[in-house]
Design a protein around this motif. Structure first.
Motif, PDB file in Angstrom:
ATOM      1  N   HIS A 152       0.718  -1.449  -0.030  1.00 58.83           N
ATOM      2  CA  HIS A 152      -0.094   0.020  -0.063  1.00 58.83           C
ATOM      3  C   HIS A 152       0.817   1.221   0.105  1.00 58.83           C
ATOM      4  O   HIS A 152       0.502   2.287  -0.612  1.00 58.83           O
ATOM      5  CB  HIS A 152      -0.898  -0.027   1.194  1.00 58.83           C
ATOM      6  N   ASP A 153       2.143   1.258   0.629  1.00 58.27           N
ATOM      7  CA  ASP A 153       2.959   2.205   0.542  1.00 58.27           C
ATOM      8  C   ASP A 153       3.368   2.648  -0.897  1.00 58.27           C
ATOM      9  O   ASP A 153       3.702   3.764  -1.394  1.00 58.27           O
ATOM     10  CB  ASP A 153       4.031   2.281   1.493  1.00 58.27           C
ATOM     11  N   LEU A 154       3.420   1.559  -1.727  1.00 57.80           N
ATOM     12  CA  LEU A 154       3.708   1.692  -3.071  1.00 57.80           C
ATOM     13  C   LEU A 154       2.388   1.780  -3.879  1.00 57.80           C
ATOM     14  O   LEU A 154       2.756   1.726  -5.148  1.00 57.80           O
ATOM     15  CB  LEU A 154       4.319   0.228  -3.592  1.00 57.80           C
ATOM     16  N   ASN A 155       1.283   2.205  -3.245  1.00 57.72           N
ATOM     17  CA  ASN A 155       0.190   2.324  -3.966  1.00 57.72           C
ATOM     18  C   ASN A 155      -0.342   1.319  -4.988  1.00 57.72           C
ATOM     19  O   ASN A 155      -1.120   1.440  -5.875  1.00 57.72           O
ATOM     20  CB  ASN A 155       0.220   3.843  -5.036  1.00 57.72           C
ATOM     21  N   ILE A 156      -0.092  -0.013  -4.312  1.00 60.22           N
ATOM     22  CA  ILE A 156      -0.457  -1.325  -4.933  1.00 60.22           C
ATOM     23  C   ILE A 156      -1.555  -2.023  -4.236  1.00 60.22           C
ATOM     24  O   ILE A 156      -1.319  -2.211  -3.053  1.00 60.22           O
ATOM     25  CB  ILE A 156       0.579  -2.275  -5.385  1.00 60.22           C
ATOM     26  N   MET A 157      -2.669  -2.412  -4.878  1.00 59.62           N
ATOM     27  CA  MET A 157      -3.690  -2.886  -4.098  1.00 59.62           C
ATOM     28  C   MET A 157      -3.495  -4.518  -4.819  1.00 59.62           C
ATOM     29  O   MET A 157      -3.478  -4.573  -5.927  1.00 59.62           O
ATOM     30  CB  MET A 157      -4.922  -2.473  -4.471  1.00 59.62           C
ATOM     31  N   HIS A 158      -3.805  -5.386  -3.843  1.00 61.74           N
ATOM     32  CA  HIS A 158      -3.526  -6.803  -4.262  1.00 61.74           C
ATOM     33  C   HIS A 158      -4.649  -7.181  -5.077  1.00 61.74           C
ATOM     34  O   HIS A 158      -5.106  -7.826  -6.004  1.00 61.74           O
ATOM     35  CB  HIS A 158      -3.375  -7.618  -3.419  1.00 61.74           C
ATOM     36  N   ARG A 159      -5.982  -7.096  -4.135  1.00 65.19           N
ATOM     37  CA  ARG A 159      -7.470  -7.551  -4.643  1.00 65.19           C
ATOM     38  C   ARG A 159      -7.659  -8.758  -4.690  1.00 65.19           C
ATOM     39  O   ARG A 159      -8.822  -9.167  -5.066  1.00 65.19           O
ATOM     40  CB  ARG A 159      -7.939  -6.725  -5.837  1.00 65.19           C
ATOM     41  N   ASP A 160      -6.850  -9.625  -4.491  1.00 69.45           N
ATOM     42  CA  ASP A 160      -7.026 -11.051  -4.413  1.00 69.45           C
ATOM     43  C   ASP A 160      -6.350 -11.869  -3.594  1.00 69.45           C
ATOM     44  O   ASP A 160      -5.906 -12.965  -3.572  1.00 69.45           O
ATOM     45  CB  ASP A 160      -6.960 -11.830  -5.914  1.00 69.45           C
ATOM     46  N   LEU A 161      -6.204 -11.150  -2.117  1.00 68.37           N
ATOM     47  CA  LEU A 161      -5.455 -11.782  -1.247  1.00 68.37           C
ATOM     48  C   LEU A 161      -6.329 -13.126  -0.577  1.00 68.37           C
ATOM     49  O   LEU A 161      -7.613 -13.078  -0.322  1.00 68.37           O
ATOM     50  CB  LEU A 161      -5.057 -10.664  -0.083  1.00 68.37           C
ATOM     51  N   LYS A 162      -5.509 -14.220  -0.765  1.00 67.52           N
ATOM     52  CA  LYS A 162      -6.166 -15.553   0.076  1.00 67.52           C
ATOM     53  C   LYS A 162      -5.263 -16.310   0.439  1.00 67.52           C
ATOM     54  O   LYS A 162      -4.021 -16.201  -0.288  1.00 67.52           O
ATOM     55  CB  LYS A 162      -7.275 -15.870  -0.932  1.00 67.52           C
ATOM     56  N   PRO A 163      -5.378 -17.256   1.266  1.00 70.31           N
ATOM     57  CA  PRO A 163      -4.443 -18.382   1.381  1.00 70.31           C
ATOM     58  C   PRO A 163      -3.709 -19.034   0.511  1.00 70.31           C
ATOM     59  O   PRO A 163      -2.576 -19.252   0.405  1.00 70.31           O
ATOM     60  CB  PRO A 163      -5.190 -19.174   2.503  1.00 70.31           C
ATOM     61  N   GLU A 164      -4.501 -19.389  -0.696  1.00 67.27           N
ATOM     62  CA  GLU A 164      -3.816 -19.843  -1.928  1.00 67.27           C
ATOM     63  C   GLU A 164      -2.499 -18.930  -2.677  1.00 67.27           C
ATOM     64  O   GLU A 164      -1.873 -19.407  -3.415  1.00 67.27           O
ATOM     65  CB  GLU A 164      -4.626 -20.236  -2.964  1.00 67.27           C
ATOM     66  N   ASN A 165      -2.749 -17.659  -2.243  1.00 66.19           N
ATOM     67  CA  ASN A 165      -1.799 -16.469  -3.097  1.00 66.19           C
ATOM     68  C   ASN A 165      -0.642 -16.310  -1.877  1.00 66.19           C
ATOM     69  O   ASN A 165       0.260 -15.276  -2.264  1.00 66.19           O
ATOM     70  CB  ASN A 165      -2.668 -15.515  -3.306  1.00 66.19           C
ATOM     71  N   LEU A 235      -7.661  -9.526   4.626  1.00 72.50           N
ATOM     72  CA  LEU A 235      -6.604  -9.901   6.080  1.00 72.50           C
ATOM     73  C   LEU A 235      -7.569 -10.474   6.973  1.00 72.50           C
ATOM     74  O   LEU A 235      -7.164 -11.231   7.727  1.00 72.50           O
ATOM     75  CB  LEU A 235      -5.937  -8.580   6.442  1.00 72.50           C
ATOM     76  N   GLY A 236      -8.514  -9.694   7.161  1.00 73.54           N
ATOM     77  CA  GLY A 236      -9.845 -10.124   8.334  1.00 73.54           C
ATOM     78  C   GLY A 236     -10.025 -11.557   8.157  1.00 73.54           C
ATOM     79  O   GLY A 236     -10.157 -12.352   9.087  1.00 73.54           O
ATOM     80  N   CYS A 237     -10.501 -11.817   6.727  1.00 70.88           N
ATOM     81  CA  CYS A 237     -11.038 -13.003   6.407  1.00 70.88           C
ATOM     82  C   CYS A 237      -9.910 -14.147   6.681  1.00 70.88           C
ATOM     83  O   CYS A 237     -10.394 -15.173   7.096  1.00 70.88           O
ATOM     84  CB  CYS A 237     -11.467 -12.860   4.883  1.00 70.88           C
ATOM     85  N   ILE A 238      -8.718 -13.658   6.509  1.00 67.73           N
ATOM     86  CA  ILE A 238      -7.659 -14.890   6.424  1.00 67.73           C
ATOM     87  C   ILE A 238      -7.392 -14.998   8.074  1.00 67.73           C
ATOM     88  O   ILE A 238      -7.180 -16.120   8.460  1.00 67.73           O
ATOM     89  CB  ILE A 238      -6.268 -14.423   5.867  1.00 67.73           C
ATOM     90  N   ILE A 239      -7.525 -13.888   8.754  1.00 67.24           N
ATOM     91  CA  ILE A 239      -7.165 -14.251  10.214  1.00 67.24           C
ATOM     92  C   ILE A 239      -8.134 -15.143  10.845  1.00 67.24           C
ATOM     93  O   ILE A 239      -7.885 -16.227  11.580  1.00 67.24           O
ATOM     94  CB  ILE A 239      -7.120 -13.020  10.933  1.00 67.24           C
ATOM     95  N   TYR A 240      -9.294 -14.998  10.527  1.00 69.93           N
ATOM     96  CA  TYR A 240     -10.640 -15.630  11.058  1.00 69.93           C
ATOM     97  C   TYR A 240     -10.259 -17.314  10.444  1.00 69.93           C
ATOM     98  O   TYR A 240     -10.370 -18.221  11.328  1.00 69.93           O
ATOM     99  CB  TYR A 240     -11.977 -15.010  10.261  1.00 69.93           C
ATOM    100  N   GLN A 241      -9.822 -17.347   9.114  1.00 70.55           N
ATOM    101  CA  GLN A 241      -9.730 -18.738   8.395  1.00 70.55           C
ATOM    102  C   GLN A 241      -8.805 -19.477   9.288  1.00 70.55           C
ATOM    103  O   GLN A 241      -8.659 -20.646   9.452  1.00 70.55           O
ATOM    104  CB  GLN A 241      -9.605 -18.508   7.200  1.00 70.55           C
ATOM    105  N   MET A 242      -7.557 -18.660   9.590  1.00 69.88           N
ATOM    106  CA  MET A 242      -6.510 -19.262  10.401  1.00 69.88           C
ATOM    107  C   MET A 242      -6.951 -20.125  11.674  1.00 69.88           C
ATOM    108  O   MET A 242      -6.376 -21.036  12.056  1.00 69.88           O
ATOM    109  CB  MET A 242      -5.317 -18.255  10.809  1.00 69.88           C
ATOM    110  N   ILE A 243      -7.904 -19.189  12.528  1.00 70.52           N
ATOM    111  CA  ILE A 243      -8.309 -19.579  13.724  1.00 70.52           C
ATOM    112  C   ILE A 243      -9.497 -20.733  13.524  1.00 70.52           C
ATOM    113  O   ILE A 243      -9.553 -21.625  14.194  1.00 70.52           O
ATOM    114  CB  ILE A 243      -8.614 -18.424  14.654  1.00 70.52           C
TER     115      ILE A 243
END
Ligand code: ADE
Length: 326
Positions: A152-165, A235-243
């Motif tokens: 985000h400091d580089l002004n890039i959004m990933h937009r498909d963040l998930k455990p597979e990536n 990120l919130g979804c991934i933290i939830y999924q980890m637990i």
């Protein structure tokens, strides 16, 4: 990995094999420079191979895209986004991302030579143990947060963040991959037609949606605004999924899934870590401007200082031994 270290200037500076390779004259590579091995990943328009550079003996992951297929499936934009984002990130020197070493093409295919993440992606680890303990969740979500700060400091959004990536290197540190859905934000992008749901036909997606439904943020479903905050939702979804072992929003039908996301319709299983629950609740907020971190002057100090991360030194995560996953 780096075997030879050549000392120069009385040991004040060291030349590693990495640096020597970087200093070599750049000539365009071609497929004959690599021995192609097993398939390690497959996407809708690409196949990723494990390959060995015949000059350096180094292992790489090479993404091979069929040109015809890219044109047929109208994925030209996706391929360009991936190359642009990976180039910026590779030049930034961060180890938290898959590095793009070079690209080349022949008449039928495009080739992306990337770093090989030996331990694959995060999803099978979550699925195998069913649930990460607090130490693992803290460590891996902490590394993902650091990656998002950098992105985000580089002004890039990933937009498909998930455990597979989220890939894992030989030391079990993360390397974020798959920038096919990414967006390099410019000032003029504040309003960009990125809405997924077509008002006249709620089951339709507009062409611009390329992310994964389970981790998609409510604003990407309904609004025309795009912001890095959508990655914080993921990120919130991934933290939830980890637990919890499964992502928070699940449904057989994509339409029902979208409805659940828009209604914030999810539950926490019994025994869910209380601090993690508080953090997830502050990330899974419908208004993208109200998510924890979005008002930070410096990214993402308010997330770093959340009680869930008490005692975690974010600045040394990359040189810390990751906690074992079991
Ligand atoms: N699958 C897709 N890309 C990969 C990479 N860079 N390393 C390992 N596995 C992958």
């Amino acid at each position: 990995q780096t075997s030879q270290v050549v000392q120069v200037n009385g040991g004040g500076q060291s030349l590693t094999a990495d640096k020597i390779v970087n200093m070599m004259p750049v000539t365009k590579r071609n497929p004959k420079d690599y021995i192609f091995g097993k398939v390690i990943g497959e996407g809708s328009y690409s196949t990723v191979y494990l390959a060995k550079d015949i000059h350096t003996n180094r292992e790489h992951a090479i993404k091979v895209c069929e040109k015809q297929q890219i044109i047929r499936e109208k994925k030209r934009e996706q391929v360009r986004r991936e190359k642009d984002a990976l180039n910026i990130l590779s030049n930034s020197g961060s180890s938290l991302f898959v590095k793009l070493y070079c690209t080349f093409q022949d008449t039928e295919r495009l080739y992306f030579v990337m770093s090989y993440a030996k331990n694959g992606d995060l999803l099978p680890y979550i699925n195998k143990v069913g649930s990460f303990d607090a130490a693992c969740t803290r460590f891996y979500s902490g590394e993902i947060l650091r990656a998002l700060e950098h992105l985000h400091d580089l002004n890039i959004m990933h937009r498909d963040l998930k455990p597979e990536n989220i890939l894992l290197d030989h030391n079990m540190h993360i390397k974020v991959a798959d920038f096919g859905c990414s967006k390099i934000l410019e000032q003029t992008d504040a309003v960009d037609n990125q809405s997924i749901l077509d008002e006249n036909n709620p089951r339709q997606r507009t062409n611009s949606f390329v992310g994964t439904a389970q981790y998609v943020s409510p604003e990407l479903l309904t609004e025309k605004t795009i912001s890095p905050s959508s990655d914080l939702w993921a990120l919130g979804c991934i933290i939830y999924q980890m637990i919890a072992g499964l992502p928070p929003f699940r449904s057989r039908s994509e339409y029902m899934l979208f409805k659940k996301i828009l209604n914030l319709d999810y539950v926490y299983p019994d025994g869910f870590n209380a601090d993690a629950k508080d953090l997830v609740q502050k990330l899974l907020v419908l208004d993208p401007n109200e998510r924890l971190g979005t008002k930070d002057d410096q990214r993402y100090t308010s997330i770093r200082s959340h009680p869930f991360y008490n005692g975690l030194d974010f600045d040394t995560l990359h040189v810390t031994n990751p906690p074992p996953i079991y």
